[in-house]
Design an enzyme around this catalytic site. Structure first.
Site, PDB file in Angstrom:
ATOM      1  N   ARG A 162       0.895  -1.176  -0.069  1.00 33.64           N
ATOM      2  CA  ARG A 162      -0.055   0.027   0.060  1.00 33.64           C
ATOM      3  C   ARG A 162       0.938   1.108  -0.047  1.00 33.64           C
ATOM      4  NH1 ARG A 162      -5.416  -0.843   3.789  1.00 33.64           N
ATOM      5  NH2 ARG A 162      -6.560  -1.963   2.304  1.00 33.64           N
TER       6      ARG A 162
ATOM      7  N   LYS B 283     -19.700 -15.586   4.221  1.00 33.03           N
ATOM      8  CA  LYS B 283     -21.275 -15.413   4.345  1.00 33.03           C
ATOM      9  C   LYS B 283     -21.730 -14.677   3.236  1.00 33.03           C
ATOM     10  CE  LYS B 283     -20.591 -14.239   9.311  1.00 33.03           C
ATOM     11  NZ  LYS B 283     -20.938 -13.512  10.339  1.00 33.03           N
TER      12      LYS B 283
ATOM     13  N   GLY C 139      -8.974  -8.386   0.938  1.00 31.84           N
ATOM     14  CA  GLY C 139      -7.683  -8.805   1.850  1.00 31.84           C
ATOM     15  C   GLY C 139      -7.495 -10.176   1.885  1.00 31.84           C
TER      16      GLY C 139
ATOM     17  N   GLY D  23     -13.526  -3.193   1.535  1.00 30.79           N
ATOM     18  CA  GLY D  23     -14.899  -2.827   1.601  1.00 30.79           C
ATOM     19  C   GLY D  23     -15.268  -2.034   0.362  1.00 30.79           C
TER      20      GLY D  23
END
Length: 396
Positions: A39, A198, A354, A377
């Site tokens: 990053r 999920k 990630g 996200g």
């Protein structure tokens, strides 16, 4: 207003200006040492552009979730050396953002400046107007180069964009252009690989993808919910029973949009996730007290054939419990297939999230992909078709 109409960093006159640049250098730190500098490497082009154009970069970032408290292990002082090594010049560290002496601002504006963790201040997460004013005193121009944090309505993401002349950084531009190129192009077939634990966290993503992609390869524990909804035995596997009807609705929606959904037809099963001696079960087998932890060999071959026919592939989420061998097999095997197609120029590949990055890194596959997004996200929300607050603020 589309992102294409947003002012870009390269279009701004920044000579002798202080450029407040919001980046995301939220990296793993152990005993004061940075573990992965990916990053940090990604923000260097924007910083170098500011320097080359005669501007003075003043870097804003967060690290971890200190929730308004000063935690030494989450201080950005640990990022000074990596930044200096990559830029090849000194980086001034400013340990206190809330200062009253404006001459200090001028002092630090003469070189590259790194401000302390912006999440040490409660006003960051609440987008407090007073904190926005405090941050704005540090710069003349605002640049958002933190796509991975642009789904947050924070002071350094949204507030500053309305307070100062604003633009998009080079990394933010690259991130969005790569997603748009994958999902917006008519070149196909386009395939999405979606995994993870999920289904509830990716319902909007799945619904949006059924309208954009030709094939959806679904794996991970989220596939268990769909399989159970179809009446298959999944033993003691992780499942979300509250979403069985929703899973069937998703399949119906995909069918209406002519999107083909591919689910595992065989599995690696074991008594528990730490049990290395797995066995293979077919989809119609009764697996009793066992759990599903990865795709089986037939499913891997089937998924690989779809990848072999695809021109573009977007991937979010591992296909098995990759943290524990041998349940990383399908993710690495299919990652190898995609990497080979990408290197041969037969496919364009976009990787995001990630866990996906961590899983493919185990197979040393990331460098072979077309683009690896640093976002988690924000990557998912943008692919869901949602309007990110940080992007919207640049368009205002």
């Amino acid at each position: 207003m589309s992102f294409q109409s947003v002012r870009k960093l390269v279009e701004m006159d920044i000579k002798d200006k202080k450029v407040l640049i919001r980046v995301d250098i939220n990296v793993p730190i152990q005993d004061g040492l940075v573990g992965d500098i990916t990053r940090v490497e990604r923000i260097i082009p924007s910083l170098q552009t500011i320097i080359d154009k005669g501007g003075h970069p003043i870097i804003i970032s967060h690290l971890g979730r200190p929730k308004g408290k000063r935690l030494e292990e989450l201080s950005l002082i640990h990022l000074v050396k990596p930044l200096e090594n990559l830029l090849g010049k000194p980086v001034q560290f400013q340990p206190e953002i809330n200062i009253n002496d404006c001459s200090a601002v001028e002092l630090y504006s003469k070189s590259v400046t790194l401000l302390e963790n912006v999440r040490y201040y409660p006003g960051e997460s609440t987008n407090d107007p007073d904190f926005v004013n405090l941050l704005a005193r540090w710069g003349d121009i605002y640049c958002n180069d933190a796509f991975s944090a642009s789904h947050r309505s924070h002071a350094s993401i949204v507030g500053l964009a309305s307070k100062l002349p604003a633009c998009a950084g080079k990394l933010l531009e690259v991130e969005i252009n790569n997603i748009d190129d994958i999902l917006g192009s008519d070149v196909g077939p386009l395939t999405a690989i979606i995994g993870g634990a999920k289904i509830s966290t990716k319902l909007t993503l799945l619904a949006n993808l059924t309208q954009k992609v030709d094939n959806l390869l679904v794996g991970g524990a989220m596939a268990n919910t769909i399989l159970l909804a179809q009446g298959h035995d999944i033993g003691n596997s992780l499942v979300e029973k509250d979403y069985l009807d929703t899973a069937l609705d998703f399949l119906q929606e995909a069918d209406e949009n002519a999107c083909k959904v591919y689910l595992p037809s065989d599995f690696q099963i074991a008594p528990d996730i730490r049990h290395a001696n797995s066995q293979i079960a077919e989809i119609d087998d009764s697996i009793g007290g066992m759990g599903i932890y990865d795709l089986g060999p037939k499913s891997i071959i089937r998924f690989a054939k779809i990848l072999d026919q695809s021109k573009k592939v977007v991937w979010n989420g591992p296909l098995g419990a990759f943290e524990f061998a041998p349940f990383d097999h399908s993710t690495i095997q299919l990652g190898t297939t995609l990497a080979e197609r990408t290197k041969e120029g037969r496919a364009v590949s976009l990787i995001g999230g990630g866990d996906t990055i961590a899983a493919l890194a185990k197979g040393d596959l990331l460098d072979s992909m077309s683009f690896v997004s640093t976002a988690g996200g924000a990557f998912i929300e943008y692919m869901e078709g949602k309007e990110l607050p940080g992007i919207k603020a640049l368009q205002s």
